[in-house]
Scaffold this motif. Structure first.
Motif, PDB file in Angstrom:
ATOM      1  N   HIS A 132       0.640  -1.178   0.080  1.00  0.00           N
ATOM      2  CA  HIS A 132       0.090   0.007  -0.204  1.00  0.00           C
ATOM      3  C   HIS A 132       0.903   1.184   0.153  1.00  0.00           C
ATOM      4  O   HIS A 132       2.150   1.207   0.365  1.00  0.00           O
ATOM      5  CB  HIS A 132      -0.888  -0.141   1.232  1.00  0.00           C
ATOM      6  CG  HIS A 132      -0.419  -0.082   2.342  1.00  0.00           C
ATOM      7  ND1 HIS A 132       0.001   1.207   3.117  1.00  0.00           N
ATOM      8  CD2 HIS A 132      -0.036  -0.845   3.329  1.00  0.00           C
ATOM      9  CE1 HIS A 132       0.743   1.008   4.294  1.00  0.00           C
ATOM     10  NE2 HIS A 132       0.543  -0.209   4.585  1.00  0.00           N
TER      11      HIS A 132
ATOM     12  N   GLY B 252      -5.993   1.119  -1.130  1.00  0.00           N
ATOM     13  CA  GLY B 252      -4.738   1.495  -0.495  1.00  0.00           C
ATOM     14  C   GLY B 252      -3.502   1.487  -1.423  1.00  0.00           C
ATOM     15  O   GLY B 252      -2.624   1.816  -1.118  1.00  0.00           O
ATOM     16  N   HIS B 253      -3.700   0.887  -2.520  1.00  0.00           N
ATOM     17  CA  HIS B 253      -2.692   0.506  -3.483  1.00  0.00           C
ATOM     18  C   HIS B 253      -2.843   1.348  -4.630  1.00  0.00           C
ATOM     19  O   HIS B 253      -3.419   1.406  -5.470  1.00  0.00           O
ATOM     20  CB  HIS B 253      -2.517  -0.890  -4.166  1.00  0.00           C
ATOM     21  CG  HIS B 253      -2.450  -1.615  -3.005  1.00  0.00           C
ATOM     22  ND1 HIS B 253      -3.207  -1.903  -1.891  1.00  0.00           N
ATOM     23  CD2 HIS B 253      -1.328  -2.587  -2.548  1.00  0.00           C
ATOM     24  CE1 HIS B 253      -2.814  -3.167  -1.295  1.00  0.00           C
ATOM     25  NE2 HIS B 253      -1.581  -3.308  -1.772  1.00  0.00           N
TER      26      HIS B 253
ATOM     27  N   ASN C 167      -2.679   0.437   6.377  1.00  0.00           N
ATOM     28  CA  ASN C 167      -3.336   0.974   5.439  1.00  0.00           C
ATOM     29  C   ASN C 167      -4.680   1.558   6.258  1.00  0.00           C
ATOM     30  O   ASN C 167      -5.002   1.005   7.367  1.00  0.00           O
ATOM     31  CB  ASN C 167      -3.968  -0.231   4.417  1.00  0.00           C
ATOM     32  CG  ASN C 167      -4.593   0.212   3.248  1.00  0.00           C
ATOM     33  OD1 ASN C 167      -4.786   1.728   3.090  1.00  0.00           O
ATOM     34  ND2 ASN C 167      -4.924  -0.479   2.395  1.00  0.00           N
TER      35      ASN C 167
END
Length: 268
Positions: free
Chosen positions: A29, A253-254, A146
């Motif tokens: 993330h 989150g990425h 995250n």
């Protein structure tokens, strides 16, 4: 592998993060990385659905603040970043078929099609830089986690087949910091703007604050309020409801980290 193993820190550039993802190595993330740079959510849809999705974003600017739209088949967005490859510059993607999550690849070369249109949407990771610069502590950043994200009972405005609940991200803050966070983020509509809710999570349909639908749980101390912002994962709920035959998003989150700086956002 951890971001530090790729030389990635808060001081990295957006290009540093993109190249680490493009190499196929960095799959983590992006919270807390390249903190000066804007981070964006992605939704990649067939051209036949792009018009409806564009209207969905326009009708729901809090969770879906639109920063850029590609031409069909194009895997670059020059207005967001130079040397950008939308097929590989995100640490992890999600592939959906008929509303079901079927894969989480780290690159899209074998899946790319000439009819795909990419939508880039603002992300709350960008306003976190402004909060940190004001001296606030964000627990998920301190703990290298995250951010916690939740589906709510707040409806979005439908457009064509796209509809569903708003997803929110949560950060626990002391009352004085929460007030200041409202003031800071209200000036940043490109990345969700002011919070949509403070306090009792049950009032927006969250049953268990320690069981987020996406991301990682964080402790809320006795002198803190949970503060909820609209989240760019909302389109994933709308896509699941629309059940398109094929589409792609980022994994929660990425994010895609672009060249634009966070200080270039906002209104005063």
């Amino acid at each position: 592998m951890a971001p530090a193993e790729f030389g990635l820190t808060a001081a990295s550039t957006g290009r540093d993060v993109r190249l680490a993802a493009r190499s196929g190595g960095f799959q983590g993330h992006t919270s807390g990385l390249a903190s000066e740079h804007v981070q964006v959510n992605l939704a990649i849809l067939p051209a036949e659905l792009a018009g409806d999705f564009l209207r969905y974003c326009q009708r729901n600017p809090k969770p879906c603040p639109l920063l850029g739209v590609s031409e069909p088949g194009e895997w670059t967005l020059p207005e967001l970043a130079e040397d950008l490859d939308l097929r590989a510059d995100v640490p992890r993607y999600r592939v959906w078929r008929h509303g079901e999550l079927v894969a989480e690849p780290t690159e899209l070369h074998g899946l790319w099609r000439n009819d795909l249109v990419t939508f880039a949407l603002g992300c709350s990771f960008s306003f976190e830089h402004a909060l940190l610069a004001d001296g606030m502590r964000l627990r998920h950043v301190d703990q290298s986690r995250n951010v916690a994200m939740y589906r709510t009972n707040i409806p979005t405005r439908a457009a064509g087949a796209f509809h569903g609940p708003m997803v929110v991200s949560m950060r626990p803050l002391k009352a004085a910091d929460a007030i200041r966070a409202v003031q800071i983020t209200s000036r940043m509509p490109e990345v969700h703007g002011a919070p949509v809710h403070l306090g009792n999570p049950a009032l927006i349909g969250i049953r268990d604050i320690q069981q987020p639908d996406y991301g990682d749980p964080v402790e809320i101390l006795g002198d803190e309020l949970p503060v909820f912002w609209a989240c760019g994962v909302t389109p994933q709920a709308a896509i699941a409801a629309a059940q398109p035959a094929f589409c792609i998003t980022h994994a929660p989150g990425h994010m895609l980290v672009i060249d634009k700086l966070n200080r270039q956002l906002g209104r005063g």
